[in-house]
Structure formats: structure tokens, C-alpha cells
Design a protein around this motif. Structure first.
Motif, PDB file in Angstrom:
ATOM      1  N   VAL A   6       0.852  -1.186   0.000  1.00 44.68           N
ATOM      2  CA  VAL A   6       0.000   0.000   0.000  1.00 44.68           C
ATOM      3  C   VAL A   6       0.889   1.237   0.000  1.00 44.68           C
ATOM      4  O   VAL A   6       1.879   1.300   0.742  1.00 44.68           O
ATOM      5  N   HIS A  68      -5.907   2.248  -7.667  1.00 41.43           N
ATOM      6  CA  HIS A  68      -5.774   3.512  -6.944  1.00 41.43           C
ATOM      7  C   HIS A  68      -7.146   4.135  -6.735  1.00 41.43           C
ATOM      8  O   HIS A  68      -8.100   3.870  -7.476  1.00 41.43           O
ATOM      9  N   ILE A  76      -4.525   6.844  -2.679  1.00 39.50           N
ATOM     10  CA  ILE A  76      -4.055   5.604  -2.075  1.00 39.50           C
ATOM     11  C   ILE A  76      -3.867   4.604  -3.208  1.00 39.50           C
ATOM     12  O   ILE A  76      -4.749   4.425  -4.057  1.00 39.50           O
ATOM     13  N   CYS A  78      -2.486   0.750  -4.553  1.00 38.15           N
ATOM     14  CA  CYS A  78      -2.315  -0.638  -4.118  1.00 38.15           C
ATOM     15  C   CYS A  78      -1.844  -1.475  -5.311  1.00 38.15           C
ATOM     16  O   CYS A  78      -2.651  -1.869  -6.150  1.00 38.15           O
ATOM     17  N   MET A  93      -8.372  -1.329   0.439  1.00 37.98           N
ATOM     18  CA  MET A  93      -8.093   0.113   0.501  1.00 37.98           C
ATOM     19  C   MET A  93      -9.214   0.859   1.216  1.00 37.98           C
ATOM     20  O   MET A  93      -8.968   1.737   2.049  1.00 37.98           O
TER      21      MET A  93
END
Length: 430
Positions: A6, A68, A76, A78, A93
Motif C-alpha cells: 500500500v 488507486h 491511495i 495498491c 483500501m
């Protein structure tokens, strides 16, 4: 299935914090960050970027992708590789973002930087070294990772972090129920339920709903001692479909008689989400919309005129925060309007939209807006529909109420309460 890691990026695309990656290549997370920033820079709008991006350039046989999502002014990210469902990454997430909100309230780059150590501890506890979600219950996490406080920070800076931790209390994982702490005690035993429903609808110009759906959720705030076992019976529960529940809910009992049987977590949690679908709402007979609009819009050369009226169909509740928006098309340069009841209107140059705001609409009341708009285009092309948003306090479209709440396993009688709230997001065509 496993997640590689992450990464949280600030508004400029720079990494703030990232988890330990399973991949041995140190450039692996950098390639994903670069791929996302390049896609955002090349896109006309950030919303046009695909939420799943293919990442190339690695000397591996397995395909890689970046999942994302936007969180406030941050992103964020991933990364995933191999045969991994992107929804698996998006679900994690969203869960991690909910955990951050539970810990810090408002999430921003400054908040994460100020609580760097707490964020890293949460990453370590929620995602194991193999890339699998580990502990995602906030009740359990609070026993492992202490929420940030001024006292904890002062004592840690002073070099006595041990004083910032509680000396007595249940140890982590002491409870046999993962989502509930052991030894919880309250002077007043009470539980509250907040019902929030949203009406999403498309209405034809004759006022007939072409499509209408009500989505709802039930949030709970539990302050009950011990380990209570609750049986909650709701009115109109037979009309709730597409339900998703907190892990505490016993699914077999809901499937059998539409009642909620569960041992609640301590504190705030989301009990369930649902779609309200009454039997009367068929394809030809959609859910009723609690408002009526009459719109006369005429297009002229380099502009046009409009005459709008807004009427509430509610008889006992007041609509609050009503916003009516109309996109005036490319080339729109301004507007001049007159609103009744001292309501406000504005033209927003960035979105090229006319915005009409009504702070409160009394039951069965009618409000009007008349005016003109100008455009540099010879033949303006405004949107063929208005977007209407509103809130209704102490009201829910499903008429959901508590019929009965039974408690077993403890000797006290809890106080219960339910508070409904509704909102609407409607496309009204003209």
C-alpha cells in the motif's frame, strides 16, 4: 490472492507512507507511482484515469497493475501482481481508509505526517508479510495500536512511553469474539441506531420517474456492558434487499425471518447496508419522488431564458439544503436571475453551471427562479436535465422503525433509540 503493498501519495504525487513490499525489487513501488502520476498528467481530467492501470517495465513473468483511489486531496495506491482480483485490493483500501478515519477523524497529508508512527503500526497490523489482510476490526486494533493523543505524544517525547499505555485492562485478543472487547462496563447501558437513506432517481419531463432506487445504511453506537446478545426486529424489513452486514450478524437468522441477531461491537460500527424495494415499485410504478418541478427553458442566439418552479410534495417534513444545478454548456459566460423567498443563486464559471440554493423548503411550498443566461456560442447547448439534491431530517423513505429489541446474556434492560435521515440525488429532465 495477495496484495503487494500500500502506498499513500500526497496531492503532488509524492509518497507519504508505504508498507513493506513482498517484491524484492526496490524499484517496484516506484514504477507504480510513476505510472499513476504519468496517467494523471496525461489525462484531461483526473476522473478520466482508469482506476486499474497496467504497469510494464518489470523483468518478471507475472502481469502487474496499480489499483488507486482518491481520498481527499491524496491518492491511495495498491499494486497487485499475478492472478489477483482488483476488487480484492479496492476492498482492502476502503477498509484501511475507514480505519484511518476512525483513528484520526479527518484524513490529510498533514494528519498522516503528524501521526507517522501510528500509521505505520496500522499498516503492519492490517496487512501481513504475505500480502493478506490481517486485523481490520477497529475494536481489536485499538488494543494493539493506541489512538494518538496529546498525552501519548508528550510522554513519548519525554522518553517515558510506558506511562502513556494503560496499566490495567484486557489484553489484545483476550475476547473470544473478534469484534468485541472483553470486560466492557458502562454506567448507562444504551444503544442507538442511525438510519441514513439516499433516493437516486431519474424523472422524465412529465414528472414520471423513469428510475428510482433507495439505498440505505444502519449505523450503530453501542454502549452496552458485558457480552449482550441482541435480537432486533425492524418494521418493513421484508422490503430490504441486496443487504450486506457487519460480520457480527447471523446470516441464517436474517434469511429465515428477516430479524437481526448479533453480538454488537463496542462503540460505533456499520450494522448493515441495503436497498429498499417495495413490491409496489415495479418497472412501471417507481418509488415516488418527494418534489415536483416545472421547467421552461428556451434557447436563443448566444443565450436563453429559463423559468423554474420547485414544489415540495411532503406534508409534514421540511426539505433542507436543496440545491438545483443546470449545466449551461460550453461557452456559457454568465446569468441574471431572480429568485423568490430570498433564495440564492449563482453562476459558477469553473463548472459552467447555474446553481439555485434553497436553505429550507416548507411542506407543500413552491419556489420560483426566473432569468436569462448568456453564452459565447451562437447556439448554446445546455444539459437536458437538472440535478436536484436535498436532505430531509427525521424521515426515511422505507419507514424503517424498531419493532422490538431483545437482549439475552445480561441482566439489564438497555435503552434504545433510532434516528432517521434521508437525502436525495435526482436527475430531472426538461
Amino acid at each position: 490472492m495477495a496484495i503487494d503493498g500500500v502506498i499513500i501519495l500526497d496531492s503532488a504525487g509524492r509518497p507519504i507512507v508505504q508498507s513493506g513490499f513482498r517484491s524484492s525489487a526496490s524499484a517496484y513501488p516506484l514504477l507504480h507511482i510513476e505510472a499513476l502520476n504519468e496517467a494523471l498528467n496525461n489525462a484531461p481530467k483526473p476522473e478520466d484515469v482508469d482506476p486499474v492501470l497496467y504497469v510494464s517495465g518489470l523483468n518478471v513473468d507475472t502481469p502487474c497493475a496499480s489499483c488507486h483511489a482518491k481520498v481527499g486531496d491524496m491518492r491511495i495506491l495498491c499494486p497487485i501482481s499475478g492472478e489477483v482480483d482488483p476488487l480484492y485490493a479496492f476492498a482492502f483500501m476502503q477498509t484501511f481508509v475507514d480505519i484511518l478515519r476512525e483513528y484520526f477523524g479527518y484524513i490529510s497529508a498533514e494528519t498522516l505526517k503528524e501521526n507517522f508512527d501510528t500509521v505505520y503500526q496500522l499498516l503492519e497490523e492490517t496487512l501481513d508479510a504475505g500480502g493478506h489482510p490481517l486485523t481490520t476490526s477497529t475494536n481489536t486494533l485499538r488494543d494493539i495500536v493506541l489512538p494518538p493523543s496529546l498525552l501519548n505524544k508528550v510522554l513519548s517525547v519525554a522518553g517515558v512511553p510506558g506511562l502513556a499505555t494503560p496499566l490495567v485492562g484486557p489484553q489484545p485478543f483476550a475476547s473470544p469474539i473478534p469484534w468485541r472487547k472483553a470486560g466492557v462496563r458502562y454506567n448507562n447501558n444504551e444503544i442507538y441506531f442511525d438510519v441514513a437513506e439516499t433516493l437516486e432517481a431519474i424523472v422524465n419531463k412529465n414528472g414520471t420517474p423513469a428510475s428510482s432506487h433507495v439505498w440505505g445504511r444502519v449505523d450503530s453506537n453501542c454502549k452496552l456492558s458485558g457480552t449482550p446478545d441482541l435480537l432486533l426486529t425492524l418494521s418493513n424489513s421484508q422490503y430490504l434487499t441486496d443487504c450486506s452486514f457487519h460480520p457480527c450478524v447471523r446470516l441464517q437468522r436474517w434469511a429465515r425471518d428477516k430479524t437481526l441477531s448479533f453480538v454488537p461491537p463496542d462503540g460505533r460500527f456499520k450494522l448493515m447496508e441495503y436497498r429498499f424495494s417495495p413490491t409496489s415499485a415495479s418497472t412501471m410504478n417507481q418509488l415516488a419522488v418527494p418534489l415536483s418541478m416545472r421547467a421552461n427553458v428556451s434557447i436563443e442566439e448566444h443565450g436563453g431564458t429559463l423559468d423554474l418552479s420547485f414544489t415540495s410534495r411532503l406534508t409534514s417534513r421540511t426539505m433542507e439544503g436543496v440545491v438545483v444545478e443546470l449545466y449551461l454548456g460550453e461557452g456559457a459566460s454568465g446569468a441574471s436571475c431572480t429568485a423568490s423567498h430570498n433564495a440564492s443563486w449563482s453562476f459558477e464559471p469553473r463548472s459552467l453551471s447555474l446553481r439555485w440554493e434553497l436553505k429550507s423548503v416548507a411542506p407543500s411550498a413552491t419556489y420560483t427562479l426566473r432569468g436569462t443566461f448568456a453564452s459565447t456560442a451562437k447556439t448554446p447547448r445546455p444539459a437536458r436535465s437538472f440535478r436536484v439534491r436535498f436532505d430531509i431530517m427525521q424521515h426515511c423513505f422505507s419507514a424503517l422503525k424498531i419493532d422490538q429489541l431483545k437482549l439475552t446474556g445480561e441482566l439489564y434492560k438497555p435503552y434504545k433509540g433510532m434516528r432517521p435521515r434521508s437525502s436525495g440525488d435526482i436527475e430531472w429532465r426538461w
